[in-house]
Design an enzyme around this catalytic site. Sequence first.
Site, PDB file in Angstrom:
ATOM      1  N   SER A 183      25.946 -17.918  92.607  1.00 54.60           N
ATOM      2  CA  SER A 183      26.499 -18.231  93.927  1.00 54.60           C
ATOM      3  C   SER A 183      25.602 -17.776  95.076  1.00 54.60           C
ATOM      4  O   SER A 183      24.486 -18.234  95.203  1.00 54.60           O
ATOM      5  CB  SER A 183      27.896 -17.634  94.043  1.00 54.60           C
ATOM      6  N   HIS A 184      26.084 -16.835  95.861  1.00 63.93           N
ATOM      7  CA  HIS A 184      25.384 -16.395  97.069  1.00 63.93           C
ATOM      8  C   HIS A 184      24.462 -15.207  96.809  1.00 63.93           C
ATOM      9  O   HIS A 184      23.887 -14.663  97.745  1.00 63.93           O
ATOM     10  CB  HIS A 184      26.417 -16.026  98.128  1.00 63.93           C
ATOM     11  N   ASP A 232      25.851 -21.735 100.925  1.00 65.24           N
ATOM     12  CA  ASP A 232      25.274 -20.717 100.043  1.00 65.24           C
ATOM     13  C   ASP A 232      24.512 -21.354  98.867  1.00 65.24           C
ATOM     14  O   ASP A 232      24.364 -22.580  98.808  1.00 65.24           O
ATOM     15  CB  ASP A 232      26.359 -19.747  99.542  1.00 65.24           C
ATOM     16  N   ASP A 276      25.048 -22.143  95.711  1.00 65.17           N
ATOM     17  CA  ASP A 276      25.621 -23.228  94.909  1.00 65.17           C
ATOM     18  C   ASP A 276      26.465 -24.191  95.740  1.00 65.17           C
ATOM     19  O   ASP A 276      27.141 -25.068  95.184  1.00 65.17           O
ATOM     20  CB  ASP A 276      26.430 -22.665  93.736  1.00 65.17           C
ATOM     21  N   ASP A 279      29.193 -23.894  97.745  1.00 64.79           N
ATOM     22  CA  ASP A 279      30.643 -23.871  97.977  1.00 64.79           C
ATOM     23  C   ASP A 279      31.041 -23.110  99.245  1.00 64.79           C
ATOM     24  O   ASP A 279      32.132 -23.290  99.750  1.00 64.79           O
ATOM     25  CB  ASP A 279      31.414 -23.367  96.741  1.00 64.79           C
ATOM     26  N   ARG A 280      30.141 -22.263  99.769  1.00 65.14           N
ATOM     27  CA  ARG A 280      30.488 -21.537 101.000  1.00 65.14           C
ATOM     28  C   ARG A 280      29.906 -22.222 102.228  1.00 65.14           C
ATOM     29  O   ARG A 280      28.911 -22.936 102.128  1.00 65.14           O
ATOM     30  CB  ARG A 280      29.916 -20.118 100.957  1.00 65.14           C
ATOM     31  N   LYS A 308      35.946 -24.497  96.427  1.00 63.48           N
ATOM     32  CA  LYS A 308      35.661 -24.544  97.852  1.00 63.48           C
ATOM     33  C   LYS A 308      34.431 -25.419  98.052  1.00 63.48           C
ATOM     34  O   LYS A 308      33.630 -25.585  97.122  1.00 63.48           O
ATOM     35  CB  LYS A 308      35.479 -23.154  98.427  1.00 63.48           C
TER      36      LYS A 308
HETATM   37  C1  G1P Z   1      33.839 -12.688  96.858  1.00 59.56           C
HETATM   38  C2  G1P Z   1      34.759 -13.080  97.985  1.00 59.56           C
HETATM   39  C3  G1P Z   1      35.882 -13.948  97.449  1.00 59.56           C
HETATM   40  C4  G1P Z   1      35.293 -15.150  96.700  1.00 59.56           C
HETATM   41  C5  G1P Z   1      34.319 -14.676  95.638  1.00 59.56           C
HETATM   42  C6  G1P Z   1      33.596 -15.840  94.975  1.00 59.56           C
HETATM   43  O1  G1P Z   1      34.535 -11.928  95.900  1.00 59.56           O
HETATM   44  O2  G1P Z   1      35.284 -11.964  98.650  1.00 59.56           O
HETATM   45  O3  G1P Z   1      36.701 -14.368  98.510  1.00 59.56           O
HETATM   46  O4  G1P Z   1      36.316 -15.902  96.109  1.00 59.56           O
HETATM   47  O5  G1P Z   1      33.328 -13.839  96.236  1.00 59.56           O
HETATM   48  O6  G1P Z   1      32.852 -16.601  95.883  1.00 59.56           O
HETATM   49  P1  G1P Z   1      34.482 -10.310  95.860  1.00 59.56           P
HETATM   50  O7  G1P Z   1      33.032  -9.930  95.796  1.00 59.56           O
HETATM   51  O8  G1P Z   1      35.102  -9.851  97.156  1.00 59.56           O
HETATM   52  O9  G1P Z   1      35.292  -9.934  94.655  1.00 59.56           O
HETATM   53 ZN    ZN Z   2      28.993 -19.927  96.023  1.00 55.52          ZN
END
Ligand code: G1P
Ligand code: ZN
Length: 545
Positions: free
Chosen positions: A115-116, A279, A281, A283-284, A378
């Site tokens: 992801s990010h 981000d 992948d 989704d953000r 998302k």
């Molecule tokens: C974080 C974000 C959460 C999101 C997740 C996946 O998780 O806070 O809202 O769904 O990334 O993208 P966290 O690191 O807080 O558990």
């Molecule tokens: Zn992501």
Amino acid sequence: MTEVNIVNIDNPFQDQKPGTSGLRKSTLKFQEEHYLEIFIEAIFNSLKDLRGSTLIVGGDGRYGNFDAIKKIIQICVAHKIGKVIVPKNGLLSTPATSHLIRIKKAIGGIILSASHNPGGIEGDFGVKLNISNGGPAPESITNQIFQCSQSLKSYKISKIKTPELDKLGIFTFGQTSVEIIDGVKDYSDLMENIFDLDQISDFLKKDFSLIFDAMNAVTGPYATNIFVEKMGLADSCVMNGVPLDDFGGLHPDPNLTYASKLADLLLIQKSYSFGAACDGDGDRNMILGKGCFVNPSDSLAVITANTNCVPGYKDGIAGVARSMPTSSAVDFVANALNIPCFETPTGWKFFGNLLDSNLISICGEESFGTGSNHVREKDGLWAVLYWLQILAVKNCTVSELIQKHWKQYGRNYYSRHDYEAIPSTIANQIFGKLASMLEHLKGNSFAGHLVKVADNFSYLDPVDNSMSENQGLRLVLDDNSRVIVRLSGTGTKGATLRLYFEKFFNPQQNLSLNPQIALKPLINDLDALLNISKLTQMENPTVIT
Ligand code: G1P
Ligand code: ZN
């Protein structure tokens, strides 16, 4: 006949528990022999009716993406999966994967992404499983995968020569066909069905400049297809648009800290009317106007309040949902629209049942995630197009839209403070202290108000009646201000402590304060209570949103 090899291993998962978004570890860990293979084997052992089914496999292009796809194809052949659909060059965003699973009636999808999190050899890699509704696998399945991964002693693989991923085509290996498809087209067509791209394009060509930051990650090809090829905008409206395996050294998390170049262009230099980033992948999303940052919680509220502007939602929506730490801004809109508003734990998977049962149509999280029933993830670019469509219909700026929204509904001042990669012992100490004080805090004073609720959030899923406990500590004050403390489930180094602050101002109060000022009493009192700056030895959080 395709040969199947059984590879015996010393199990590498003895004490590795995948987090809530699948397995996310350092890239180096994933390079260890058998590490990826055994996890994929565990996934396959946990899916019923795998033989003959269709599976989608793609990723965000980070280091390891290609090799992982090739190994997964070989494991698919050994398991006699009917069809493996792979995007050209292995690139598929998370929302596009969700969409493909649904339209191809696949058993699920494997998304190779952290992801990010940063990528490259020194960054992170990850494996996520999405199921046949297109959404992230629920806990019942991820728990099964974990159990299985711990006890596996072998995996099955067919060492076929896998096709190159740079050309479209169909290849057959035993009972499995591998189809290399265009990973952009189906998603881009979906966006064209939901939005009026011509209207957005006319608006952007008038005098409303756009800059989109793909952060050298997966959304580059999608944004170029939609903004440049379909809408006819200049190539230069997409920055960092070519996916790189280390994201060009960027940390592909679209927030004010990590997308600082974009933030500078919009907030300091004021060079564009609208800016957005996604981000790793895809989704953000982060939305910026000229001199104006849109808090993701406000974004969800604005999106919900303006469904009548977007062709795909013209007939109205069933309901909305937000994660517990997300501000209550959307609750005010839902109330005005007379639709239900659900409060779920953090994580997209909790929206799945609500979407599948048509209890909600739109949902979001404070962590730059917004989406709807068009997929089960998302969706960053969807949110960007949604904002542009509202602005095109209303012919206004981001700042005008948000000010008008607050004037109507009031403003939920909101901020999240992240303390990243701190020692786990310190994070647990801070969290544990608040957990042990909850009973004592109830009815006492905090930031000049009485504490109405002090608990550890739990959620009863209204569809399947499953219960999720320990979802975050929260204090709700008598003016409905909230303070929430959680430990991240997605970090890979040490622990990440997240603090969330919210305070509502009605339309007659001052709506143009800096959120850090409006929230100061809450921030200060929490620090005094838990000694956070002292224990973390950090004067300021790593990231303030
Ligand atoms: C974080 C974000 C959460 C999101 C997740 C996946 O998780 O806070 O809202 O769904 O990334 O993208 P966290 O690191 O807080 O558990
Ligand atoms: Zn992501």
